[in-house]
Design a protein around this motif. Structure first.
Motif, short mmCIF file in Angstrom:
data_model
loop_
_atom_site.label_atom_id
_atom_site.label_comp_id
_atom_site.label_asym_id
_atom_site.label_seq_id
_atom_site.Cartn_x
_atom_site.Cartn_y
_atom_site.Cartn_z
N LYS A 1 -32.42 -23.04 28.79
CA LYS A 1 -33.27 -23.43 29.93
C LYS A 1 -34.74 -23.07 29.69
O LYS A 1 -35.60 -23.49 30.44
CB LYS A 1 -32.79 -22.74 31.21
CG LYS A 1 -31.40 -23.16 31.63
CD LYS A 1 -30.97 -22.41 32.87
CE LYS A 1 -29.55 -22.77 33.26
NZ LYS A 1 -29.12 -22.01 34.43
N TRP A 2 -35.01 -22.29 28.66
CA TRP A 2 -36.37 -21.85 28.36
C TRP A 2 -37.15 -22.99 27.71
O TRP A 2 -36.60 -23.79 26.94
CB TRP A 2 -36.36 -20.68 27.40
CG TRP A 2 -35.83 -19.39 27.94
CD1 TRP A 2 -34.97 -19.22 28.98
CD2 TRP A 2 -36.07 -18.09 27.41
NE1 TRP A 2 -34.68 -17.89 29.14
CE2 TRP A 2 -35.35 -17.17 28.19
CE3 TRP A 2 -36.84 -17.63 26.36
CZ2 TRP A 2 -35.38 -15.82 27.96
CZ3 TRP A 2 -36.86 -16.26 26.11
CH2 TRP A 2 -36.14 -15.37 26.91
N GLN A 3 -38.44 -23.03 27.99
CA GLN A 3 -39.31 -24.02 27.36
C GLN A 3 -39.32 -23.78 25.84
O GLN A 3 -39.50 -22.66 25.39
CB GLN A 3 -40.72 -23.90 27.91
CG GLN A 3 -41.69 -24.81 27.21
CD GLN A 3 -42.64 -25.48 28.15
OE1 GLN A 3 -42.50 -25.42 29.35
NE2 GLN A 3 -43.62 -26.14 27.60
N ASP A 4 -39.11 -24.85 25.09
CA ASP A 4 -39.15 -24.80 23.61
C ASP A 4 -38.22 -23.73 23.03
O ASP A 4 -38.55 -23.05 22.05
CB ASP A 4 -40.59 -24.57 23.13
CG ASP A 4 -41.52 -25.69 23.56
OD1 ASP A 4 -41.09 -26.86 23.60
OD2 ASP A 4 -42.69 -25.40 23.86
N TRP A 5 -37.02 -23.61 23.60
CA TRP A 5 -36.10 -22.58 23.16
C TRP A 5 -35.71 -22.71 21.69
O TRP A 5 -35.52 -21.71 21.00
CB TRP A 5 -34.86 -22.52 24.06
CG TRP A 5 -33.95 -23.72 23.97
CD1 TRP A 5 -34.07 -24.90 24.65
CD2 TRP A 5 -32.78 -23.83 23.17
NE1 TRP A 5 -33.05 -25.74 24.31
CE2 TRP A 5 -32.24 -25.11 23.41
CE3 TRP A 5 -32.14 -22.99 22.28
CZ2 TRP A 5 -31.08 -25.57 22.79
CZ3 TRP A 5 -30.98 -23.44 21.66
CH2 TRP A 5 -30.47 -24.72 21.91
N ARG A 6 -35.62 -23.93 21.20
CA ARG A 6 -35.28 -24.11 19.78
C ARG A 6 -36.43 -23.61 18.88
O ARG A 6 -36.18 -23.11 17.79
CB ARG A 6 -34.96 -25.57 19.48
CG ARG A 6 -33.65 -26.02 20.10
CD ARG A 6 -33.44 -27.51 19.86
NE ARG A 6 -32.31 -28.01 20.59
CZ ARG A 6 -31.12 -28.28 20.06
NH1 ARG A 6 -30.92 -28.08 18.78
NH2 ARG A 6 -30.15 -28.76 20.80
N THR A 7 -37.66 -23.72 19.35
CA THR A 7 -38.81 -23.22 18.60
C THR A 7 -38.72 -21.70 18.45
O THR A 7 -39.07 -21.15 17.40
CB THR A 7 -40.13 -23.61 19.31
OG1 THR A 7 -40.18 -25.03 19.41
CG2 THR A 7 -41.34 -23.10 18.58
N ILE A 8 -38.23 -21.04 19.49
CA ILE A 8 -38.04 -19.59 19.43
C ILE A 8 -37.00 -19.26 18.36
O ILE A 8 -37.25 -18.46 17.45
CB ILE A 8 -37.61 -19.02 20.79
CG1 ILE A 8 -38.68 -19.28 21.85
CG2 ILE A 8 -37.27 -17.53 20.68
CD1 ILE A 8 -38.20 -19.09 23.28
N MET A 9 -35.84 -19.89 18.46
CA MET A 9 -34.74 -19.61 17.53
C MET A 9 -35.11 -19.95 16.09
O MET A 9 -34.68 -19.27 15.16
CB MET A 9 -33.48 -20.38 17.94
CG MET A 9 -32.85 -19.92 19.24
SD MET A 9 -32.21 -18.23 19.19
CE MET A 9 -30.82 -18.39 18.08
N GLU A 10 -35.90 -20.98 15.91
CA GLU A 10 -36.25 -21.43 14.57
C GLU A 10 -37.54 -20.79 14.05
O GLU A 10 -37.89 -20.96 12.88
CB GLU A 10 -36.34 -22.96 14.55
CG GLU A 10 -34.97 -23.59 14.80
CD GLU A 10 -34.99 -25.09 15.01
OE1 GLU A 10 -36.03 -25.73 14.72
OE2 GLU A 10 -33.96 -25.62 15.46
N GLY A 11 -38.22 -20.04 14.91
CA GLY A 11 -39.49 -19.45 14.52
C GLY A 11 -39.42 -18.01 14.07
O GLY A 11 -40.23 -17.58 13.23
#
Length: 166
Positions: free
Chosen positions: A87-97
């Motif tokens: 539900k977080w904004q750009d959650w995949r960016t967090i996981m991939e960053g």
């Protein structure tokens, strides 16, 4: 720090959670409580998100990497946050960053392990027995660890002025 092989931890006191309807208590009050609760020489309580002017975690991580380009960051979160990370904004960016360390929370272990984020990044999960490797891992590595837990919520901690809440 020990479980994930970290040199230090920054406790980011957030200006606010976009997923919560009610705003938080005053920043100065929350910083004071956090500093009282966490007195460890390698833990820094900071309001850097407010100083950076970021609202979302992905923005904060991008800004931190820009300001501290030589620092390897690991994002730490409770299992309750992994359970709703999608539900977080750009959650995949967090996981991939950045590598992500997930700390067990009472009542959220199963929902976190079955969450959308856990399913999407299932192949990137580091076993808990190898958790000390997380700090040197490349994203999207994540690791879930069980730790001794407190049932105190952040709301109860703030209300009591410390960890005395149950």
């Amino acid at each position: 720090m020990h479980r994930f092989g970290l040199d230090a931890v920054w406790w980011l006191v957030s200006p606010g959670n976009p997923l919560k309807a009610r705003g938080p208590a005053a920043m100065a009050d929350r910083m004071a409580v956090a500093r009282t609760v966490m007195q460890h020489p390698r833990v820094t309580v900071t309001d850097i998100e407010a100083k950076l002017g970021t609202r979302y975690t992905a923005e904060t991580l991008a800004a931190l990497k820009a300001v501290y380009p030589r620092t390897r960051f690991v994002w730490l979160m409770g299992a309750d946050n992994l359970a709703q990370l999608h539900k977080w904004q750009d959650w995949r960016t967090i996981m991939e960053g950045v590598p992500v360390g997930v700390l067990a929370r009472p009542g959220d272990r199963i929902s976190a392990r079955l969450s959308k984020a856990a399913r999407v990044y299932r192949a990137d999960k580091l076993p808990a027995r190898a958790s000390r490797l997380l700090a040197g891992a490349e994203a999207p590595t994540w690791c879930f660890v069980n730790l001794p837990m407190s049932t105190a919520s952040s709301t109860a901690i703030r209300a009591s002025g410390g960890w005395g809440a149950g």
